[in-house]
Design a protein around this motif. Structure first.
Motif, PDB file in Angstrom:
ATOM      1  N   PHE A  57       9.786   5.705   5.431  1.00  0.00           N
ATOM      2  CA  PHE A  57       8.596   5.055   5.971  1.00  0.00           C
ATOM      3  C   PHE A  57       8.684   3.596   5.522  1.00  0.00           C
ATOM      4  CE2 PHE A  57       5.922   9.167   5.204  1.00  0.00           C
ATOM      5  CZ  PHE A  57       6.507   9.764   6.305  1.00  0.00           C
ATOM      6  N   LEU A  58       8.635   2.678   6.466  1.00  0.00           N
ATOM      7  CA  LEU A  58       8.604   1.260   6.118  1.00  0.00           C
ATOM      8  C   LEU A  58       7.144   0.815   6.195  1.00  0.00           C
ATOM      9  CD1 LEU A  58       9.800  -1.501   5.586  1.00  0.00           C
ATOM     10  CD2 LEU A  58      10.605  -1.592   7.936  1.00  0.00           C
ATOM     11  N   VAL A  59       6.543   0.580   5.018  1.00  0.00           N
ATOM     12  CA  VAL A  59       5.101   0.320   4.942  1.00  0.00           C
ATOM     13  C   VAL A  59       4.857  -1.188   4.814  1.00  0.00           C
ATOM     14  CG1 VAL A  59       2.956   0.850   3.712  1.00  0.00           C
ATOM     15  CG2 VAL A  59       4.824   2.522   3.731  1.00  0.00           C
ATOM     16  N   ILE A  60       4.087  -1.759   5.737  1.00  0.00           N
ATOM     17  CA  ILE A  60       3.742  -3.184   5.629  1.00  0.00           C
ATOM     18  C   ILE A  60       2.222  -3.357   5.641  1.00  0.00           C
ATOM     19  CG2 ILE A  60       5.865  -4.027   6.694  1.00  0.00           C
ATOM     20  CD1 ILE A  60       3.918  -4.479   9.221  1.00  0.00           C
ATOM     21  N   ASP A  61       1.775  -4.515   5.161  1.00  0.00           N
ATOM     22  CA  ASP A  61       0.348  -4.861   5.156  1.00  0.00           C
ATOM     23  C   ASP A  61       0.074  -5.719   6.390  1.00  0.00           C
ATOM     24  OD1 ASP A  61      -2.106  -6.059   4.839  1.00  0.00           O
ATOM     25  OD2 ASP A  61      -1.735  -6.760   2.782  1.00  0.00           O
ATOM     26  N   ILE A  62      -0.520  -5.102   7.400  1.00  0.00           N
ATOM     27  CA  ILE A  62      -0.706  -5.785   8.677  1.00  0.00           C
ATOM     28  C   ILE A  62      -1.717  -6.937   8.573  1.00  0.00           C
ATOM     29  CG2 ILE A  62      -2.515  -4.261   9.593  1.00  0.00           C
ATOM     30  CD1 ILE A  62       0.512  -5.553  11.583  1.00  0.00           C
ATOM     31  N   SER A  63      -2.515  -6.948   7.493  1.00  0.00           N
ATOM     32  CA  SER A  63      -3.478  -8.039   7.328  1.00  0.00           C
ATOM     33  C   SER A  63      -2.832  -9.260   6.679  1.00  0.00           C
ATOM     34  CB  SER A  63      -4.676  -7.570   6.497  1.00  0.00           C
ATOM     35  OG  SER A  63      -4.309  -7.479   5.139  1.00  0.00           O
ATOM     36  N   GLY A 102       0.799  -1.224   0.000  1.00  0.00           N
ATOM     37  CA  GLY A 102       0.000   0.000   0.000  1.00  0.00           C
ATOM     38  C   GLY A 102       0.835   1.279   0.000  1.00  0.00           C
ATOM     39  N   LYS A 103       2.119   1.174  -0.402  1.00  0.00           N
ATOM     40  CA  LYS A 103       2.989   2.347  -0.442  1.00  0.00           C
ATOM     41  C   LYS A 103       2.427   3.428  -1.361  1.00  0.00           C
ATOM     42  CE  LYS A 103       6.364  -0.282  -1.853  1.00  0.00           C
ATOM     43  NZ  LYS A 103       5.621  -1.552  -1.713  1.00  0.00           N
ATOM     44  N   SER A 104       2.007   3.005  -2.563  1.00  0.00           N
ATOM     45  CA  SER A 104       1.534   3.987  -3.539  1.00  0.00           C
ATOM     46  C   SER A 104       0.198   4.582  -3.109  1.00  0.00           C
ATOM     47  CB  SER A 104       1.412   3.341  -4.917  1.00  0.00           C
ATOM     48  OG  SER A 104       2.678   2.858  -5.320  1.00  0.00           O
ATOM     49  N   GLN A 105      -0.653   3.737  -2.529  1.00  0.00           N
ATOM     50  CA  GLN A 105      -1.940   4.232  -2.014  1.00  0.00           C
ATOM     51  C   GLN A 105      -1.700   5.290  -0.939  1.00  0.00           C
ATOM     52  OE1 GLN A 105      -5.461   2.745  -2.614  1.00  0.00           O
ATOM     53  NE2 GLN A 105      -5.631   4.858  -1.906  1.00  0.00           N
ATOM     54  N   LEU A 106      -0.765   5.035  -0.047  1.00  0.00           N
ATOM     55  CA  LEU A 106      -0.446   5.973   1.026  1.00  0.00           C
ATOM     56  C   LEU A 106       0.153   7.261   0.451  1.00  0.00           C
ATOM     57  CD1 LEU A 106      -0.285   6.277   4.161  1.00  0.00           C
ATOM     58  CD2 LEU A 106       2.091   5.533   3.985  1.00  0.00           C
ATOM     59  N   ILE A 129       5.031   1.753   9.333  1.00  0.00           N
ATOM     60  CA  ILE A 129       3.601   1.988   9.116  1.00  0.00           C
ATOM     61  C   ILE A 129       2.888   0.657   8.899  1.00  0.00           C
ATOM     62  CG2 ILE A 129       1.893   3.108   7.632  1.00  0.00           C
ATOM     63  CD1 ILE A 129       4.000   5.230   7.028  1.00  0.00           C
ATOM     64  N   ALA A 130       2.017   0.287   9.849  1.00  0.00           N
ATOM     65  CA  ALA A 130       1.205  -0.925   9.711  1.00  0.00           C
ATOM     66  C   ALA A 130      -0.053  -0.521   8.966  1.00  0.00           C
ATOM     67  CB  ALA A 130       0.880  -1.490  11.082  1.00  0.00           C
ATOM     68  N   ASN A 131      -0.050  -0.789   7.654  1.00  0.00           N
ATOM     69  CA  ASN A 131      -1.154  -0.343   6.800  1.00  0.00           C
ATOM     70  C   ASN A 131      -2.247  -1.419   6.705  1.00  0.00           C
ATOM     71  OD1 ASN A 131      -2.498   1.367   4.977  1.00  0.00           O
ATOM     72  ND2 ASN A 131      -1.538   0.365   3.210  1.00  0.00           N
ATOM     73  N   ALA A 140      -0.435   2.454  13.197  1.00  0.00           N
ATOM     74  CA  ALA A 140      -1.319   1.571  12.430  1.00  0.00           C
ATOM     75  C   ALA A 140      -2.384   2.448  11.787  1.00  0.00           C
ATOM     76  CB  ALA A 140      -1.957   0.542  13.351  1.00  0.00           C
ATOM     77  N   LEU A 141      -2.592   2.275  10.481  1.00  0.00           N
ATOM     78  CA  LEU A 141      -3.548   3.128   9.776  1.00  0.00           C
ATOM     79  C   LEU A 141      -4.097   2.420   8.548  1.00  0.00           C
ATOM     80  CD1 LEU A 141      -1.752   4.145   7.169  1.00  0.00           C
ATOM     81  CD2 LEU A 141      -0.830   5.748   8.789  1.00  0.00           C
ATOM     82  N   SER A 142      -5.007   3.077   7.872  1.00  0.00           N
ATOM     83  CA  SER A 142      -5.477   2.554   6.603  1.00  0.00           C
ATOM     84  C   SER A 142      -5.327   3.632   5.533  1.00  0.00           C
ATOM     85  CB  SER A 142      -6.942   2.132   6.679  1.00  0.00           C
ATOM     86  OG  SER A 142      -7.420   1.874   5.371  1.00  0.00           O
ATOM     87  N   ALA A 143      -4.493   3.347   4.553  1.00  0.00           N
ATOM     88  CA  ALA A 143      -4.294   4.301   3.458  1.00  0.00           C
ATOM     89  C   ALA A 143      -5.534   4.343   2.572  1.00  0.00           C
ATOM     90  CB  ALA A 143      -3.069   3.910   2.642  1.00  0.00           C
ATOM     91  N   LEU A 144      -6.345   3.274   2.636  1.00  0.00           N
ATOM     92  CA  LEU A 144      -7.530   3.228   1.769  1.00  0.00           C
ATOM     93  C   LEU A 144      -8.689   4.015   2.385  1.00  0.00           C
ATOM     94  CD1 LEU A 144      -8.399   1.935  -0.933  1.00  0.00           C
ATOM     95  CD2 LEU A 144      -9.521   0.156   0.425  1.00  0.00           C
ATOM     96  N   THR A 145      -9.027   3.710   3.641  1.00  0.00           N
ATOM     97  CA  THR A 145     -10.170   4.395   4.265  1.00  0.00           C
ATOM     98  C   THR A 145      -9.742   5.718   4.908  1.00  0.00           C
ATOM     99  OG1 THR A 145      -9.847   3.380   6.430  1.00  0.00           O
ATOM    100  CG2 THR A 145     -11.171   2.142   4.855  1.00  0.00           C
ATOM    101  N   GLY A 146      -8.448   5.903   5.120  1.00  0.00           N
ATOM    102  CA  GLY A 146      -7.966   7.133   5.758  1.00  0.00           C
ATOM    103  C   GLY A 146      -7.988   7.038   7.274  1.00  0.00           C
ATOM    104  N   SER A 147      -8.366   5.876   7.792  1.00  0.00           N
ATOM    105  CA  SER A 147      -8.461   5.727   9.240  1.00  0.00           C
ATOM    106  C   SER A 147      -7.105   5.936   9.916  1.00  0.00           C
ATOM    107  CB  SER A 147      -9.035   4.325   9.514  1.00  0.00           C
ATOM    108  OG  SER A 147      -8.686   3.885  10.767  1.00  0.00           O
ATOM    109  N   ASN A 148      -7.083   6.801  10.919  1.00  0.00           N
ATOM    110  CA  ASN A 148      -5.874   7.125  11.696  1.00  0.00           C
ATOM    111  C   ASN A 148      -4.823   7.917  10.918  1.00  0.00           C
ATOM    112  OD1 ASN A 148      -5.032   7.080  14.287  1.00  0.00           O
ATOM    113  ND2 ASN A 148      -3.899   5.175  14.151  1.00  0.00           N
ATOM    114  N   LEU A 149      -5.213   8.421   9.771  1.00  0.00           N
ATOM    115  CA  LEU A 149      -4.238   9.095   8.913  1.00  0.00           C
ATOM    116  C   LEU A 149      -4.090  10.584   9.239  1.00  0.00           C
ATOM    117  CD1 LEU A 149      -2.583   7.918   6.561  1.00  0.00           C
ATOM    118  CD2 LEU A 149      -4.200   9.000   5.015  1.00  0.00           C
TER     119      LEU A 149
END
Ligand SMILES: Nc1nc2c(ncn2[C@@H]2O[C@H](COP(=O)(O)OP(=O)(O)OP(=O)(O)O)[C@@H](O)[C@H]2O)c(=O)[nH]1
Ligand SMILES: [Mg+2]
Length: 342
Positions: free
Chosen positions: A158-164, A93-97, A218-220, A246-255
Motif C-alpha cells: 500500500f503506498l500511503v500519501i497525505d492528499i492534503s 498516516g501509515k501507522s494510523q491506517l 491510498i490517498a489518505n 481516497a479515504l481517511s484513516a482518522l475518521t474512517g471515512s471510505n474505509l
C-alpha cells in the motif's frame, strides 16, 4: 538473467523466488551459487548471491551477544492470505491506517519519523486475514536500509500519501525512485505471472533479486482535503495507474469497503476441504494466490502428495457438482475440495 545459464540454475532461481521462509530462501541461494556457470558474464550475479547468503545467514543466526546485530527483527514471517507492506513518505498516516485496519498498536505521531521499527498486524476480511506490515517512512533524505530486507517476503504494497499535503505528488515520485534504486519496483499489475511479484521472463536484463510489488495507492487524510488544489492532486494520481482509493484513516471515512478492494485486487482464492461422506469444513479455508491449483492444496495437507494423490472431487461455481479433477485443475474462490488418496 544472463544468457546460457543451466536449467538447474533456472530451477534454483525459480525456487528462490517462490520461497517464503528465510531458511528455504537461504537453501535456494546456496543452490543458485552451486549451479551458476562460473564465467565473466555471471561475476556480478555471483557476488550478489554471495552477499545475500551472508545477509540471510546473519539474519537466521539472530542477535549476537555483544555483537553489532541486536534489537528488533527486520523481517516478518508471512502469515494469512498475503503479506502487504505499508510504504509512503513521513507523516502520511501509515501507522494510523495500520492501527485502524488491524487493531495493532503502532506508534502514531503528529510529526514525521514516528515509526522506526516494523510492526505486523492482521486485517480481517470475511473468514480470512491479510498481514499488514507497518514500516518507517521513505523520502529522498531518509531510508532505513533494512526496509529492503523486510520487503523480500511481501506480496504487495500500500503506498500511503497525505492528499492534503500540496507536495504529495512529489512524495510519490521520491518513494518510487528510492525503492527503485534498491531493486524494489511498484507495479499496477496484479497478475498470475507474477511470482513474488517477479515476472519469470527470459528478458536478458531480468534480475532475480528485483522485487516487484503490486501496489494500491491510498490517498489518505481526505477529511482535510477541501482545497481545490488538493483535489487536483487527487486527479493527478490517476496518472500513476495504480488502483487507488481516497479515504481517511482518522475518521474512517471510505474505509469500510477497503478490505474487500484488497481481496479483489489480490485475487485470493479460498478453498474449503471435505472428507468423503462428510460436510465441508467451513471453519477455515485454505488461501491461495490466483492461479492456485488442486496440487497446491494437496501439498499443504500431505507433504508427500505426489506419491499419494489419486484424484479430487470439486464443488463450486465453475464445475459440475462433485466433478472429478486432477492435480493441475485451477481453483476458484469458494470451491469445496475432496482429495482422494491411495
Ligand atoms: N486529519 C487526519 N489526520 C490523520 C489521518 N491519518 C493520520 N493522521 C494524523 O497524521 C499524523 C501522522 O500519522 P502517522 O500514522 O503517525 O503517520 P506515519 O505515516 O506512520 O508517519 P511516520 O511513521 O513518521 O512515517 C498523526 O497525527 C495522525 O493522527 C487522517 O486520515 N486524517
Ligand atoms: Mg508510522
Amino acid at each position: 538473467m544472463p544468457t546460457n545459464v543451466s536449467p538447474e540454475y533456472k530451477k534454483a532461481e525459480q525456487a528462490f523466488r517462490e520461497a517464503r521462509e528465510p531458511a528455504d530462501r537461504l537453501k535456494c541461494l546456496k543452490e543458485m551459487l552451486r549451479t551458476i556457470p562460473k564465467h565473466k558474464g555471471t561475476e556480478h550475479l555471483q557476488r550478489d548471491i554471495k552477499t545475500r547468503i551472508k545477509m540471510l545467514t546473519d539474519e537466521l543466526a539472530g542477535p549476537r551477544k555483544g555483537g553489532a546485530r541486536t534489537g528488533p527483527s527486520h523481517s516478518v514471517r508471512p502469515e494469512g492470505a498475503a503479506q502487504i507492506a505499508l510504504l509512503g513518505p513521513p507523516n502520511s498516516g501509515k501507522s494510523q491506517l495500520h492501527h485502524r485496519l488491524t487493531g495493532a498498536r503502532s506508534e502514531i505521531g503528529p510529526y514525521p519519523f514516528t515509526t522506526q521499527f516494523l510492526l505486523p498486524g492482521m486485517m480481517p476480511y470475511e473468514d480470512i486475514h491479510f498481514q499488514l506490515v507497518d514500516l518507517p517512512p521513505i523520502s529522498n533524505d531518509y531510508f532505513e536500509p533494512w526496509v529492503v530486507n523486510s520487503l523480500q517476503t511481501a506480496d504487495a504494497a500500500f503506498l500511503v500519501i497525505d492528499i492534503s499535503n500540496p507536495e504529495c505528488i512529489d512524495h510519490i515520485d521520491q518513494v518510487i525512485a528510492q525503492l527503485d534504486e534498491r531493486k524494489v519496483s511498484l507495479t499496477n499489475q496484479f497478475k498470475i505471472e507474477l511470482v513474488n511479484g517477479v515476472s519469470a521472463s527470459e528478458d536478458p536484463d531480468f534480475d532475480p533479486f528485483r522485487v516487484v510489488l503490486p501496489t494500491i495507492l491510498i490517498a489518505n487524510k481526505i477529511d482535510l482535503a477541501v482545497d481545490p488544489d488538493e483535489l487536483d492532486a487527487l486527479n493527478e494520481l490517476v496518472n500513476y495507474n495504480f488502483p487507488s482509493i481516497a479515504l481517511s484513516a482518522l475518521t474512517g471515512s471510505n474505509l469500510e469497503l477497503f478490505p474487500q478492494m484488497v481481496f479483489e485486487k489480490m485475487k485470493i482464492v479460498r478453498v474449503y476441504t471435505k472428507i468423503p461422506g462428510k460436510p465441508p469444513d467451513t471453519d477455515k479455508p485454505f488461501t491461495l494466490k490466483f492461479g492456485g491449483k488442486v496440487s497446491d492444496v494437496a501439498r499443504q495437507i500431505h507433504k508427500d502428495f505426489e506419491d499419494t494423490f489419486k484424484f479430487a472431487r470439486i464443488w463450486g461455481k465453475n464445475v459440475f457438482a462433485g466433478q472429478q479433477v486432477g492435480p493441475d485443475h485451477l481453483l476458484d474462490d469458494l470451491d469445496i475440495l475432496e482429495i482422494h488418496v491411495r
